[in-house]
Design a protein around this motif. Structure first.
Motif, mmCIF file in Angstrom:
data_model
loop_
_atom_site.group_PDB
_atom_site.id
_atom_site.type_symbol
_atom_site.label_atom_id
_atom_site.label_comp_id
_atom_site.label_asym_id
_atom_site.label_seq_id
_atom_site.Cartn_x
_atom_site.Cartn_y
_atom_site.Cartn_z
ATOM 1 N N LEU A 36 0.824 -1.202 0.000
ATOM 2 C CA LEU A 36 0.000 0.000 0.000
ATOM 3 C C LEU A 36 0.861 1.256 0.000
ATOM 4 O O LEU A 36 0.505 2.251 -0.626
ATOM 5 C CB LEU A 36 -0.931 -0.021 1.215
ATOM 6 C CG LEU A 36 -2.036 1.012 1.257
ATOM 7 C CD1 LEU A 36 -2.956 0.829 0.049
ATOM 8 C CD2 LEU A 36 -2.841 0.868 2.525
ATOM 9 N N ASN A 38 3.706 1.704 -1.520
ATOM 10 C CA ASN A 38 4.132 1.932 -2.899
ATOM 11 C C ASN A 38 3.002 2.548 -3.713
ATOM 12 O O ASN A 38 3.221 3.464 -4.501
ATOM 13 C CB ASN A 38 4.598 0.615 -3.527
ATOM 14 C CG ASN A 38 5.278 0.835 -4.851
ATOM 15 O OD1 ASN A 38 5.846 1.893 -5.103
ATOM 16 N ND2 ASN A 38 5.214 -0.164 -5.704
ATOM 17 N N THR A 39 1.795 2.086 -3.525
ATOM 18 C CA THR A 39 0.645 2.627 -4.236
ATOM 19 C C THR A 39 0.398 4.074 -3.837
ATOM 20 O O THR A 39 0.119 4.917 -4.692
ATOM 21 C CB THR A 39 -0.609 1.778 -3.937
ATOM 22 O OG1 THR A 39 -0.348 0.434 -4.316
ATOM 23 C CG2 THR A 39 -1.814 2.293 -4.675
ATOM 24 N N ASN A 42 3.011 6.319 -5.509
ATOM 25 C CA ASN A 42 2.673 6.541 -6.919
ATOM 26 C C ASN A 42 1.526 7.533 -7.052
ATOM 27 O O ASN A 42 1.524 8.387 -7.936
ATOM 28 C CB ASN A 42 2.316 5.225 -7.601
ATOM 29 C CG ASN A 42 3.507 4.313 -7.749
ATOM 30 O OD1 ASN A 42 4.647 4.716 -7.569
ATOM 31 N ND2 ASN A 42 3.246 3.057 -8.061
ATOM 32 N N TRP A 43 0.538 7.423 -6.186
ATOM 33 C CA TRP A 43 -0.595 8.332 -6.227
ATOM 34 C C TRP A 43 -0.145 9.764 -5.945
ATOM 35 O O TRP A 43 -0.586 10.706 -6.601
ATOM 36 C CB TRP A 43 -1.652 7.897 -5.207
ATOM 37 C CG TRP A 43 -2.818 8.825 -5.133
ATOM 38 C CD1 TRP A 43 -3.888 8.852 -5.972
ATOM 39 C CD2 TRP A 43 -3.023 9.869 -4.180
ATOM 40 N NE1 TRP A 43 -4.754 9.854 -5.591
ATOM 41 C CE2 TRP A 43 -4.243 10.486 -4.488
ATOM 42 C CE3 TRP A 43 -2.298 10.326 -3.097
ATOM 43 C CZ2 TRP A 43 -4.748 11.547 -3.754
ATOM 44 C CZ3 TRP A 43 -2.802 11.387 -2.370
ATOM 45 C CH2 TRP A 43 -4.011 11.977 -2.712
#
Length: 112
Positions: A36, A38-39, A42-43
């Motif tokens: 999460l 990493n996500t 990126n967001w």
């Protein structure tokens, strides 16, 4: 005389199965958290890029409203910088997912 049965003398400790289950759940939550993270990173990068584009687009539209005879293809960053909000001294940039620095082209527009 009172005799102690096995049920009365047992203590409330954890069994090996209970400890294994708790460790498994903790490991699963940690691995989910790392994925999460990493996500979310990126967001955040996408959000920062979107903000940079929106800022430059607004400055570009404001400049063109003040100078209606100027073509979009003739715009340069030096023309747009004074129209950036909060007295910015340079064009905003953003980071790509591979950490490359992204710059905004001011001589193109989604509406042209």
């Amino acid at each position: 005389m009172k005799s102690a049965s096995h049920a009365e003398s047992s203590r409330g400790g954890f069994t090996l199965i209970e400890m294994s289950l708790v460790l498994f759940i903790l490991i699963a939550l940690l691995s989910f958290g790392f994925g999460l993270t990493n996500t979310i990173t990126n967001w955040k990068l996408g959000r920062a890029g979107s903000e940079a584009l929106r800022t430059v687009y607004t400055a570009q539209r404001t400049y063109l409203a003040d100078h209606p005879t100027t073509a979009v293809s003739a715009l340069t960053p030096a023309m747009i910088v004074p129209y950036l909000p909060n007295g910015a001294a340079a064009m905003p940039t953003a980071k790509a997912l591979n950490n490359a620095v992204l710059t905004v082209q001011v001589n193109v527009s989604p509406l042209s």
